[in-house]
Structure formats: C-alpha cells, structure tokens
Scaffold this motif. Structure first.
Motif, PDB file in Angstrom:
ATOM      1  N   ILE A   1      30.735  31.767  79.154  1.00 49.28           N
ATOM      2  CA  ILE A   1      29.388  32.340  79.168  1.00 49.28           C
ATOM      3  C   ILE A   1      29.497  33.755  78.615  1.00 49.28           C
ATOM      4  N   HIS A   2      28.706  34.036  77.597  1.00 54.10           N
ATOM      5  CA  HIS A   2      28.724  35.357  76.968  1.00 54.10           C
ATOM      6  C   HIS A   2      27.369  36.026  77.178  1.00 54.10           C
ATOM      7  N   MET A   3      27.376  37.132  77.873  1.00 51.68           N
ATOM      8  CA  MET A   3      26.165  37.921  78.083  1.00 51.68           C
ATOM      9  C   MET A   3      26.503  39.385  77.834  1.00 51.68           C
ATOM     10  N   GLY A   4      25.665  40.061  77.075  1.00 52.38           N
ATOM     11  CA  GLY A   4      25.925  41.464  76.786  1.00 52.38           C
ATOM     12  C   GLY A   4      24.635  42.249  76.639  1.00 52.38           C
ATOM     13  N   TYR A   5      24.791  43.532  76.514  1.00 54.78           N
ATOM     14  CA  TYR A   5      23.640  44.419  76.340  1.00 54.78           C
ATOM     15  C   TYR A   5      24.058  45.584  75.449  1.00 54.78           C
ATOM     16  N   SER A   6      23.083  46.219  74.841  1.00 54.94           N
ATOM     17  CA  SER A   6      23.373  47.349  73.957  1.00 54.94           C
ATOM     18  C   SER A   6      23.317  48.658  74.739  1.00 54.94           C
ATOM     19  N   LEU A   7      23.933  49.672  74.167  1.00 53.71           N
ATOM     20  CA  LEU A   7      23.888  50.997  74.779  1.00 53.71           C
ATOM     21  C   LEU A   7      22.453  51.498  74.875  1.00 53.71           C
ATOM     22  N   TYR A   8      21.645  51.136  73.890  1.00 50.28           N
ATOM     23  CA  TYR A   8      20.239  51.559  73.896  1.00 50.28           C
ATOM     24  C   TYR A   8      19.500  50.997  75.107  1.00 50.28           C
ATOM     25  N   THR A   9      19.709  49.694  75.400  1.00 50.61           N
ATOM     26  CA  THR A   9      19.030  49.099  76.556  1.00 50.61           C
ATOM     27  C   THR A   9      19.565  49.675  77.866  1.00 50.61           C
TER      28      THR A   9
END
Length: 233
Positions: free
Chosen positions: A152-160
């Motif tokens: 399972i791959h989940m990520g977020y950006s520095l902006y968010t």
C-alpha cells in the motif's frame, strides 16, 4: 630680402587669406615673389595647406578591434543571461518537485488488525499529527512486478503538510482498509502485507501469523468500508 619684398612676419599673417584667395592681386604677386626665395615661409604655407587630421580619429584597425571587442562582450553577456535563466528555471523546477510533486511517507501505526468472517482482512492505519490533518494524498496498491508483497503506497506533498499545519487542530484520523480474500490467499502463500512510501516500510501482516477473528463492531465497520479505503475521524 629684395627691395619692395614683404617681410616674413607680414607674409605669415597674409598666408591664411592667401590660401583662401581673399588677398588682392597685388598682394598675391608680392606673396608669390616672397615665397620664391623664402624657405621659411614656404614651410609655413605647406603646413597651412596640409589637411587637418582630427585628434584621436580611430583608424580602420582600431574600429575593427572595437567591433570585435563589443561583439565578444555581447556574446558573453548573452551567455551569462542564458545561464542565469537556466539556473533560475532549474531552481524553480526543483522547488516545485520538492514542495508539490515529491510524495513524503506517512508515519502510521497499525490498529484493529482482524480476520473477517469471509476470510478477508480488516485493519486501520493511524496517522499522527500533523499528518492526521492532511486532506490531499496520493494512493496506489498492488503486488510488485518482482515482489510477492502486497504494498500500500500513500503519500503527501510538503505543500499539503504546510496547509495541514496551518489549518484545523489535530484530529485522530484513521484510514480503514479491507483486503479481499483472494489477495489475502496470495499474501499467505509467500508474501507480506506492507505499507511502503519512499524509504518508509511498515509490515502490517507478515502473511503467517494467525489473526484474531473480528468482533461484530469491526464486521459492521468493515461492511461500511469503501474501496480502497475509508477515512475514520
């Protein structure tokens, strides 16, 4: 000096007018007569008749050298401008990638890991603050090409993340998953159920240990879980 000949000082004074043909005919004859035997005044006449060369007038060679210099300086300036533009664009691209495109990993903990009555698996991934405030994420899952693990791959950006820090107060957000029976059977044969993002890896189930049966509340929660996951909290 011959009789009736003009003295040199007078001839020198008259020479400019003589050259411009401003003297009288009588004066012209006397000046010519004087010049015939006076080398000093002859030299003065030649000096006055010589073309005037402007002080500091550049030669053709000087002009060519100046043009070459300015062309070289122009090329150097253009090169510096293009280098500056290129570096600026590169910095902007790297900034966009680092802040918006690059996906950072969550730091999850696994909660409520159960085997459901139909053989599927239910579990929840607990996000920690400030990651629990993030509302925009990237997601994909599946078996790797050369990997028996179901990831399972989940990520977020520095902006968010920056938005989350400046937004609402911390919440206890959890992500609820239900893994279908056919995938569970594939994992059981040779793999693991894992969370992976960048360098972060979290083993959710090793594929071997026996999972506890889900209580009725979890069965109800699982039946309400959407695909691929639901958000709780």
């Amino acid at each position: 000096m011959k009789p009736h000949d003009l003295p040199c000082c007078i001839v020198e004074d008259l020479l400019p007018n003589y050259i411009e043909h401003l003297t009288s005919q009588d004066s012209d004859e006397k000046i010519k007569s004087h010049l015939n035997h006076c080398e000093h005044c002859q030299k003065k006449l030649l000096q006055l008749q010589a073309p005037i060369q402007p002080v500091g007038e550049p030669s053709l060679n000087t002009d060519a050298a100046a043009v070459a210099f300015f062309r070289k300086a122009k090329r150097k300036t253009l090169w510096q401008i293009w280098c500056s533009v290129g570096i600026t664009l590169l910095v902007c691209a790297l900034t966009v990638y680092a802040v918006i495109l690059h996906q950072l990993p969550f730091h999850f903990t696994v909660e409520n890991l159960y085997r459901l009555s139909d053989g599927s698996i239910y579990f929840e991934l607990q996000a920690v603050a400030p990651e629990s405030n993030i509302s925009s994420i990237s997601y994909h899952d599946g078996f790797g090409h050369n990997d028996s693990d179901y990831s399972i791959h989940m990520g977020y950006s520095l902006y968010t993340l920056l938005q989350a820090k400046s937004g609402a107060k911390d919440t206890e957000k959890r992500y609820a998953f239900t893994i279908p029976t056919e995938i569970v059977n594939q994992i059981s044969s040779s793999g693991q159920l894992v969370y992976r993002q960048s360098q972060e890896t979290l083993v959710i189930w090793d594929g071997e240990c026996t999972l506890p049966a889900a209580p009725e509340s979890i069965e109800l929660q699982a039946s309400a879980t959407a695909s691929p996951f639901s958000v709780i909290g």
